[in-house]
Design a protein around this motif. Structure first.
Motif, PDB file in Angstrom:
ATOM      1  N   LYS A   9     121.665  11.592   2.912  1.00  0.00           N
ATOM      2  CA  LYS A   9     121.762  10.406   2.041  1.00  0.00           C
ATOM      3  C   LYS A   9     120.656  10.492   1.001  1.00  0.00           C
ATOM      4  O   LYS A   9     119.467  10.582   1.344  1.00  0.00           O
ATOM      5  CB  LYS A   9     121.615   9.115   2.840  1.00  0.00           C
ATOM      6  N   ASP A  10     121.048  10.494  -0.258  1.00  0.00           N
ATOM      7  CA  ASP A  10     120.081  10.487  -1.361  1.00  0.00           C
ATOM      8  C   ASP A  10     119.033  11.586  -1.221  1.00  0.00           C
ATOM      9  O   ASP A  10     117.823  11.355  -1.425  1.00  0.00           O
ATOM     10  CB  ASP A  10     119.390   9.118  -1.450  1.00  0.00           C
ATOM     11  N   GLY A  11     119.473  12.777  -0.836  1.00  0.00           N
ATOM     12  CA  GLY A  11     118.547  13.897  -0.736  1.00  0.00           C
ATOM     13  C   GLY A  11     117.800  13.991   0.571  1.00  0.00           C
ATOM     14  O   GLY A  11     117.072  14.964   0.806  1.00  0.00           O
ATOM     15  N   GLU A  12     117.922  12.995   1.424  1.00  0.00           N
ATOM     16  CA  GLU A  12     117.272  13.024   2.730  1.00  0.00           C
ATOM     17  C   GLU A  12     118.257  13.544   3.775  1.00  0.00           C
ATOM     18  O   GLU A  12     119.473  13.359   3.640  1.00  0.00           O
ATOM     19  CB  GLU A  12     116.802  11.626   3.122  1.00  0.00           C
ATOM     20  N   THR A  13     117.775  14.155   4.806  1.00  0.00           N
ATOM     21  CA  THR A  13     118.628  14.668   5.875  1.00  0.00           C
ATOM     22  C   THR A  13     118.025  14.371   7.241  1.00  0.00           C
ATOM     23  O   THR A  13     116.805  14.225   7.381  1.00  0.00           O
ATOM     24  CB  THR A  13     118.838  16.185   5.764  1.00  0.00           C
ATOM     25  N   THR A  14     118.888  14.268   8.226  1.00  0.00           N
ATOM     26  CA  THR A  14     118.448  14.168   9.620  1.00  0.00           C
ATOM     27  C   THR A  14     119.494  14.862  10.479  1.00  0.00           C
ATOM     28  O   THR A  14     120.680  14.906  10.126  1.00  0.00           O
ATOM     29  CB  THR A  14     118.271  12.705  10.063  1.00  0.00           C
ATOM     30  N   ARG A  15     119.076  15.409  11.585  1.00  0.00           N
ATOM     31  CA  ARG A  15     119.948  16.247  12.413  1.00  0.00           C
ATOM     32  C   ARG A  15     120.208  15.579  13.760  1.00  0.00           C
ATOM     33  O   ARG A  15     119.292  15.037  14.384  1.00  0.00           O
ATOM     34  CB  ARG A  15     119.294  17.622  12.626  1.00  0.00           C
ATOM     35  N   ILE A  16     121.456  15.620  14.192  1.00  0.00           N
ATOM     36  CA  ILE A  16     121.867  15.096  15.489  1.00  0.00           C
ATOM     37  C   ILE A  16     122.478  16.250  16.292  1.00  0.00           C
ATOM     38  O   ILE A  16     123.388  16.926  15.819  1.00  0.00           O
ATOM     39  CB  ILE A  16     122.895  13.962  15.348  1.00  0.00           C
ATOM     40  N   VAL A  17     121.973  16.463  17.516  1.00  0.00           N
ATOM     41  CA  VAL A  17     122.430  17.581  18.341  1.00  0.00           C
ATOM     42  C   VAL A  17     122.845  17.068  19.713  1.00  0.00           C
ATOM     43  O   VAL A  17     122.145  16.262  20.332  1.00  0.00           O
ATOM     44  CB  VAL A  17     121.322  18.647  18.485  1.00  0.00           C
ATOM     45  N   ASN A  18     124.012  17.547  20.198  1.00  0.00           N
ATOM     46  CA  ASN A  18     124.508  17.249  21.544  1.00  0.00           C
ATOM     47  C   ASN A  18     124.476  15.755  21.863  1.00  0.00           C
ATOM     48  O   ASN A  18     123.865  15.317  22.839  1.00  0.00           O
ATOM     49  CB  ASN A  18     123.712  18.036  22.591  1.00  0.00           C
ATOM     50  N   ASN A  19     125.148  14.988  21.027  1.00  0.00           N
ATOM     51  CA  ASN A  19     125.224  13.544  21.207  1.00  0.00           C
ATOM     52  C   ASN A  19     126.668  13.175  21.554  1.00  0.00           C
ATOM     53  O   ASN A  19     127.601  13.577  20.872  1.00  0.00           O
ATOM     54  CB  ASN A  19     124.780  12.844  19.917  1.00  0.00           C
ATOM     55  N   GLU A  20     126.854  12.398  22.624  1.00  0.00           N
ATOM     56  CA  GLU A  20     128.200  12.039  23.076  1.00  0.00           C
ATOM     57  C   GLU A  20     128.787  10.934  22.200  1.00  0.00           C
ATOM     58  O   GLU A  20     128.129   9.933  21.924  1.00  0.00           O
ATOM     59  CB  GLU A  20     128.174  11.569  24.528  1.00  0.00           C
ATOM     60  N   PHE A  21     130.030  11.144  21.761  1.00  0.00           N
ATOM     61  CA  PHE A  21     130.744  10.111  21.012  1.00  0.00           C
ATOM     62  C   PHE A  21     131.671   9.318  21.920  1.00  0.00           C
ATOM     63  O   PHE A  21     131.909   8.137  21.698  1.00  0.00           O
ATOM     64  CB  PHE A  21     131.549  10.762  19.882  1.00  0.00           C
ATOM     65  N   GLY A  22     132.202   9.954  22.957  1.00  0.00           N
ATOM     66  CA  GLY A  22     133.080   9.247  23.884  1.00  0.00           C
ATOM     67  C   GLY A  22     134.434   9.906  24.018  1.00  0.00           C
ATOM     68  O   GLY A  22     134.718  10.940  23.403  1.00  0.00           O
ATOM     69  N   SER A  23     135.285   9.305  24.840  1.00  0.00           N
ATOM     70  CA  SER A  23     136.610   9.859  25.131  1.00  0.00           C
ATOM     71  C   SER A  23     137.708   8.994  24.520  1.00  0.00           C
ATOM     72  O   SER A  23     137.657   7.768  24.611  1.00  0.00           O
ATOM     73  CB  SER A  23     136.826   9.977  26.641  1.00  0.00           C
ATOM     74  N   ILE A  24     138.680   9.646  23.925  1.00  0.00           N
ATOM     75  CA  ILE A  24     139.814   8.986  23.285  1.00  0.00           C
ATOM     76  C   ILE A  24     141.076   9.323  24.068  1.00  0.00           C
ATOM     77  O   ILE A  24     141.356  10.496  24.324  1.00  0.00           O
ATOM     78  CB  ILE A  24     139.964   9.446  21.833  1.00  0.00           C
ATOM     79  N   THR A  25     141.818   8.307  24.476  1.00  0.00           N
ATOM     80  CA  THR A  25     143.054   8.520  25.221  1.00  0.00           C
ATOM     81  C   THR A  25     144.249   8.440  24.280  1.00  0.00           C
ATOM     82  O   THR A  25     144.404   7.470  23.539  1.00  0.00           O
ATOM     83  CB  THR A  25     143.214   7.469  26.336  1.00  0.00           C
ATOM     84  N   ILE A  26     145.094   9.472  24.318  1.00  0.00           N
ATOM     85  CA  ILE A  26     146.312   9.491  23.511  1.00  0.00           C
ATOM     86  C   ILE A  26     147.499   9.640  24.454  1.00  0.00           C
ATOM     87  O   ILE A  26     147.598  10.634  25.180  1.00  0.00           O
ATOM     88  CB  ILE A  26     146.295  10.650  22.497  1.00  0.00           C
ATOM     89  N   PRO A  27     148.405   8.650  24.488  1.00  0.00           N
ATOM     90  CA  PRO A  27     149.577   8.747  25.375  1.00  0.00           C
ATOM     91  C   PRO A  27     150.524   9.849  24.922  1.00  0.00           C
ATOM     92  O   PRO A  27     150.453  10.307  23.775  1.00  0.00           O
ATOM     93  CB  PRO A  27     150.224   7.361  25.256  1.00  0.00           C
ATOM     94  N   ILE A  28     151.434  10.257  25.798  1.00  0.00           N
ATOM     95  CA  ILE A  28     152.359  11.332  25.438  1.00  0.00           C
ATOM     96  C   ILE A  28     153.355  10.881  24.373  1.00  0.00           C
ATOM     97  O   ILE A  28     153.922  11.700  23.665  1.00  0.00           O
ATOM     98  CB  ILE A  28     153.111  11.869  26.673  1.00  0.00           C
ATOM     99  N   GLY A  29     153.596   9.577  24.258  1.00  0.00           N
ATOM    100  CA  GLY A  29     154.421   9.080  23.162  1.00  0.00           C
ATOM    101  C   GLY A  29     155.902   8.951  23.459  1.00  0.00           C
ATOM    102  O   GLY A  29     156.689   8.641  22.568  1.00  0.00           O
ATOM    103  N   PHE A  30     156.324   9.207  24.706  1.00  0.00           N
ATOM    104  CA  PHE A  30     157.719   9.020  25.092  1.00  0.00           C
ATOM    105  C   PHE A  30     157.777   8.776  26.590  1.00  0.00           C
ATOM    106  O   PHE A  30     156.767   8.896  27.297  1.00  0.00           O
ATOM    107  CB  PHE A  30     158.570  10.241  24.705  1.00  0.00           C
TER     108      PHE A  30
END
Length: 323
Positions: free
Chosen positions: A147-168
């Motif tokens: 952002k605006d020339g600044e940087t920061t690093r994120i390593v091995n951070n969990e975002f979570g699990s997303i469930t997607i049904p089979i759809g039929f």
């Protein structure tokens, strides 16, 4: 005086070393389940006034299980993006997904990321061991936010699990009874349908025997212009959608699956009543594999994954057909 100069020098040193990391209030999105913006592939999580958004329009999550120790790696580039935002107050889904965004709360800062995320996909089954969907666990492997020339690093951070049904549903009735199959006069299709789904057997009429007995197993992998199809429509359908040379415009086919392995067995019997007419009990092997051919995701399913197994049965009963 020396103390004053020392304090000023320390302040200059602190300000000069700021790489933007302190602007991230906590960057802790481990709690809760990611949400999906409707009509998009944008997943997000909220932590107070902070939001992390992942847009996977370029590499949508697909229902294909990953092998142990071999996560699917996705590069954040092209149609994929990841964004960190800090709002003036706790945002709602409307604040995050709507365009244009509501006037409040406002975005105080926004950082864009690039790098790599990983996805571990596992199968979800119900109490009857039937597949109902897939879980996609997302990890931020190595990302740099700027952002605006600044940087920061994120390593091995969990975002979570997303469930997607089979759809039929693949639910065509009780498989232990003699389900009467439908057929088309216009072509050689034999099928059963329910709501917006249809399971079709396409065999040349010469394959149906003219005498009592068992035919097969017929290996579907050896069939060229014949085979087994499973179609999923965008709404409920009638016989015309399968049989008419010019099918109704709506609803349209949402998913098309073709059997790529497995066998077909035809059991020929006389119709009760002594007329001499024949009927055919048609069975598919439980290990018949279907591949999704309406896209290039490589998704597959096995019949036994979607149908409660019948005790003592090694086949899936397609139904009863009289031509």
């Amino acid at each position: 005086m020396k103390k004053i100069f020392g304090l000023i020098a320390a302040l200059i040193l602190v300000m000069g070393c700021d790489d933007g990391e302190m602007s991230f209030n906590s960057f802790d999105f481990s709690a809760g389940t990611p949400s999906l913006c409707s009509q998009s592939n944008i997943y997000y999580k909220i932590n107070g006034s902070e939001v992390l958004l992942i847009d996977l329009s370029g590499t949508p999550l697909t229902n294909v299980a990953t092998q142990p120790g071999q996560p699917r790696m996705i590069t954040i580039e092209g149609g994929n993006s990841i964004t960190y935002r800090n709002y003036s107050d706790t945002p709602s889904s409307g604040s995050i997904c709507s365009f244009p965004a509501p006037a409040s709360p406002t975005v105080l800062e926004e950082w864009t990321g690039e790098g790599t995320i990983s996805v571990i996909t596992t199968v979800i089954r119900n109490t009857s061991d039937i597949v109902t969907g897939y879980s996609h666990k997302i990890t931020l492997v190595d990302l740099s936010f700027s952002k605006d020339g600044e940087t920061t690093r994120i390593v091995n951070n969990e975002f979570g699990s997303i469930t997607i049904p089979i759809g039929f549903t693949f639910n065509f009735g009780i498989e232990t009874t003699d389900l009467d199959l439908r057929s088309c006069d216009e072509n050689d299709l034999v099928y059963k349908r329910k709501a917006g789904e249809v399971l079709i057997l396409n065999l040349d009429p010469s394959r149906y025997p003219s005498s009592v007995g068992t035919t097969g197993p017929i290996d579907v992998a050896t069939l060229t212009d014949e085979g087994v199809l499973f179609l999923v429509y965008n709404g409920s359908i009638g016989d015309g959608h399968i049989c008419d040379v010019i099918a109704p415009v709506s609803p349209t086919i949402r998913e098309r699956w073709e059997a790529i392995s497995g066998t077909i067995t035809i059991i020929t019997e006389e119709v009760p009543g002594g007329t001499g007419a024949l009927q055919y009990k048609i069975r598919f092997s439980n290990n018949m594999v279907f591949e999704k051919v309406s896209d290039t995701t490589g998704q597959t399913f096995i019949l036994s994954d979607l149908v409660v197994p019948i005790s003592g049965e090694t086949d899936y009963y397609f139904g009863l057909y009289q031509n």
